[in-house]
Scaffold this motif. Structure first.
Motif, PDB file in Angstrom:
ATOM      1  N   TRP A 164      18.159  27.490  33.330  1.00 28.39           N
ATOM      2  CA  TRP A 164      18.610  28.874  33.376  1.00 28.39           C
ATOM      3  C   TRP A 164      19.035  29.176  34.812  1.00 28.39           C
ATOM      4  O   TRP A 164      18.722  28.444  35.747  1.00 28.39           O
ATOM      5  CB  TRP A 164      17.526  29.843  32.913  1.00 28.39           C
ATOM      6  N   THR A 165      19.771  30.242  34.976  1.00 31.23           N
ATOM      7  CA  THR A 165      20.209  30.657  36.298  1.00 31.23           C
ATOM      8  C   THR A 165      19.090  31.461  36.949  1.00 31.23           C
ATOM      9  O   THR A 165      18.692  32.508  36.431  1.00 31.23           O
ATOM     10  CB  THR A 165      21.484  31.515  36.205  1.00 31.23           C
ATOM     11  N   LEU A 190      22.645  32.080  29.067  1.00 30.78           N
ATOM     12  CA  LEU A 190      21.786  32.590  30.126  1.00 30.78           C
ATOM     13  C   LEU A 190      22.523  32.808  31.424  1.00 30.78           C
ATOM     14  O   LEU A 190      22.172  33.689  32.210  1.00 30.78           O
ATOM     15  CB  LEU A 190      20.596  31.658  30.333  1.00 30.78           C
ATOM     16  N   VAL A 191      23.565  32.018  31.676  1.00 30.89           N
ATOM     17  CA  VAL A 191      24.379  32.268  32.865  1.00 30.89           C
ATOM     18  C   VAL A 191      24.992  33.664  32.775  1.00 30.89           C
ATOM     19  O   VAL A 191      24.984  34.440  33.738  1.00 30.89           O
ATOM     20  CB  VAL A 191      25.479  31.197  33.008  1.00 30.89           C
ATOM     21  N   ALA A 192      25.499  33.988  31.587  1.00 32.26           N
ATOM     22  CA  ALA A 192      26.091  35.311  31.391  1.00 32.26           C
ATOM     23  C   ALA A 192      25.030  36.405  31.496  1.00 32.26           C
ATOM     24  O   ALA A 192      25.250  37.451  32.112  1.00 32.26           O
ATOM     25  CB  ALA A 192      26.781  35.375  30.029  1.00 32.26           C
ATOM     26  N   VAL A 203      13.554  34.331  33.267  1.00 35.40           N
ATOM     27  CA  VAL A 203      14.381  35.214  34.086  1.00 35.40           C
ATOM     28  C   VAL A 203      13.716  36.583  34.202  1.00 35.40           C
ATOM     29  O   VAL A 203      13.622  37.167  35.290  1.00 35.40           O
ATOM     30  CB  VAL A 203      15.806  35.340  33.503  1.00 35.40           C
ATOM     31  N   ASN A 204      13.228  37.092  33.070  1.00 33.65           N
ATOM     32  CA  ASN A 204      12.550  38.396  33.074  1.00 33.65           C
ATOM     33  C   ASN A 204      11.296  38.366  33.945  1.00 33.65           C
ATOM     34  O   ASN A 204      11.041  39.295  34.719  1.00 33.65           O
ATOM     35  CB  ASN A 204      12.195  38.810  31.648  1.00 33.65           C
ATOM     36  N   MET A 205      10.503  37.310  33.801  1.00 29.57           N
ATOM     37  CA  MET A 205       9.279  37.214  34.595  1.00 29.57           C
ATOM     38  C   MET A 205       9.604  37.114  36.085  1.00 29.57           C
ATOM     39  O   MET A 205       8.916  37.707  36.931  1.00 29.57           O
ATOM     40  CB  MET A 205       8.449  36.010  34.159  1.00 29.57           C
ATOM     41  N   GLY A 206      10.644  36.373  36.416  1.00 29.40           N
ATOM     42  CA  GLY A 206      11.027  36.200  37.807  1.00 29.40           C
ATOM     43  C   GLY A 206      11.525  37.478  38.464  1.00 29.40           C
ATOM     44  O   GLY A 206      11.689  37.533  39.680  1.00 29.40           O
ATOM     45  N   ALA A 239      24.696  39.401  34.348  1.00 29.34           N
ATOM     46  CA  ALA A 239      24.626  40.807  33.982  1.00 29.34           C
ATOM     47  C   ALA A 239      23.453  41.504  34.657  1.00 29.34           C
ATOM     48  O   ALA A 239      23.517  42.688  34.993  1.00 29.34           O
ATOM     49  CB  ALA A 239      24.509  40.945  32.460  1.00 29.34           C
ATOM     50  N   LYS A 240      22.352  40.766  34.897  1.00 22.44           N
ATOM     51  CA  LYS A 240      21.176  41.336  35.529  1.00 22.44           C
ATOM     52  C   LYS A 240      21.314  41.412  37.047  1.00 22.44           C
ATOM     53  O   LYS A 240      20.594  42.151  37.705  1.00 22.44           O
ATOM     54  CB  LYS A 240      19.929  40.504  35.193  1.00 22.44           C
TER      55      LYS A 240
END
Length: 321
Positions: free
Chosen positions: A142-143, A14-16, A298-301, A20-21
């Motif tokens: 997660w980051t 998830l850091v990677a 991450v997606n929701m955030g 990337a995002k």
């Protein structure tokens, strides 16, 4: 339950993925220079709050979800109604009398304002507190991408229309999440947040008396504290995951296999529809659930954040500046 090694592998992935995002809008190092102790301050405050009351972890996670699904992740859910006619989201049907954790956010904001005035947004506090709540209850990390700004508006009407309700069927759920740019995998994984927390009698009352896709003894065990009479003990609470309501694991999904989803919307995930196989996968593989949940967070955030010159950095999370 997921293995420790599984969580570590998930975090590295998830850091990677978060890196990337990262773009001009949000980044993982947003406060490194302007408020370097921000994340540590939030983590310590959340850990203390959960230590004092383990249910607070679920409450803080739910606050972030209810924020992001209305206008995006902009802390609009934190705004109070005002005497001059401003109406916030706290009184909307999905929120009234059930959202908790505002005082924890207030304490965090007070500390951060002393350290770094007008620097850390309430929206970012919600996002980080949600992650730290999950970790404090044994879940994955997660980051968190940062740099959101706070809304100066709120919408009770959107809270009533866009937040999926406890009686939602599978199509309702898929549609509600798709509207926010989230996939069916995101939807099922995020529903796994119900591995912690509790629901009020009024939200599962009809299910335990009228639904047919529910385990009989399970339904019977809930009826004593949730009578069928209208208004009867509506505030009584029952765990969304009867096996381990205060531990973040995958037992919520195992419960669905045995027709022990507390809410109609829970059992809808495993009721002969398109998400059955994913539920079974999460029930048997906690590591996969943990990683998918973290990725979905991450997606929701990343739903419609205010950045740049949009919005503001509130001094008080309950009121616009």
């Amino acid at each position: 339950m997921a293995s420790k090694h599984g969580w570590i592998a998930c975090v590295l992935f998830l850091v990677a993925a978060a890196a990337a995002k990262a773009n001009a809008q949000l980044s993982e190092d947003y406060y490194d220079a302007s408020c370097p102790a921000a994340l540590l301050t939030i983590r310590a405050a959340v850990a203390t709050a959960v230590l004092l009351n383990r249910r607070m972890g679920a409450s803080l996670l739910r606050l972030h979800f209810h924020d992001c699904f209305v206008q995006g992740c902009d802390a609009s859910v934190l705004l109070d109604d005002t005497d001059d006619g401003f109406t916030g989201e706290k009184g909307a049907g999905p929120n009234a009398g059930s959202l908790l954790g505002f005082e924890v956010i207030d304490r965090i904001k007070m500390l951060l304002e002393l350290m770094c005035p007008r620097t850390v947004s309430c929206a970012d506090i919600l996002a980080v507190a949600a992650r730290d709540s999950v970790v404090s209850l044994g879940g994955p990390s997660w980051t968190v991408l940062l740099g959101r700004r706070d809304a100066t508006t709120a919408s009770a009407s959107l809270a009533n229309s866009d937040l999926p309700g406890p009686t939602s069927n599978l199509n309702n759920l898929l549609s509600a999440f798709s509207k926010k740019g989230l996939s069916s995998t995101d939807m099922v994984a995020l529903s796994g947040a119900h591995t912690i927390g509790r629901a009020q009698c009024k939200n599962y009352q009809d299910r335990i008396y009228n639904d047919t896709d529910i385990d009989g003894p399970f339904a019977a065990s809930l009826r004593a504290d949730c009578p069928q009479a209208a208004g009867g003990n509506d505030g009584s609470l029952a765990p969304l995951d009867v096996s381990s309501p205060d531990a973040f694991d995958n037992s919520y999904f195992s419960g669905l296999l045995y027709r022990q989803g507390l809410l109609h919307s829970d059992q809808a995930l495993y009721d002969g529809g398109s998400t059955d196989e994913l539920v079974k996968s999460y029930a048997s593989d906690g590591d996969r659930f943990g990683c998918d949940f973290a990725a979905a967070m991450v997606n929701m955030g990343n739903i419609s954040p205010l950045t740049g010159a949009d919005g503001e950095i509130r001094v008080n999370c309950r009121a616009v500046n």
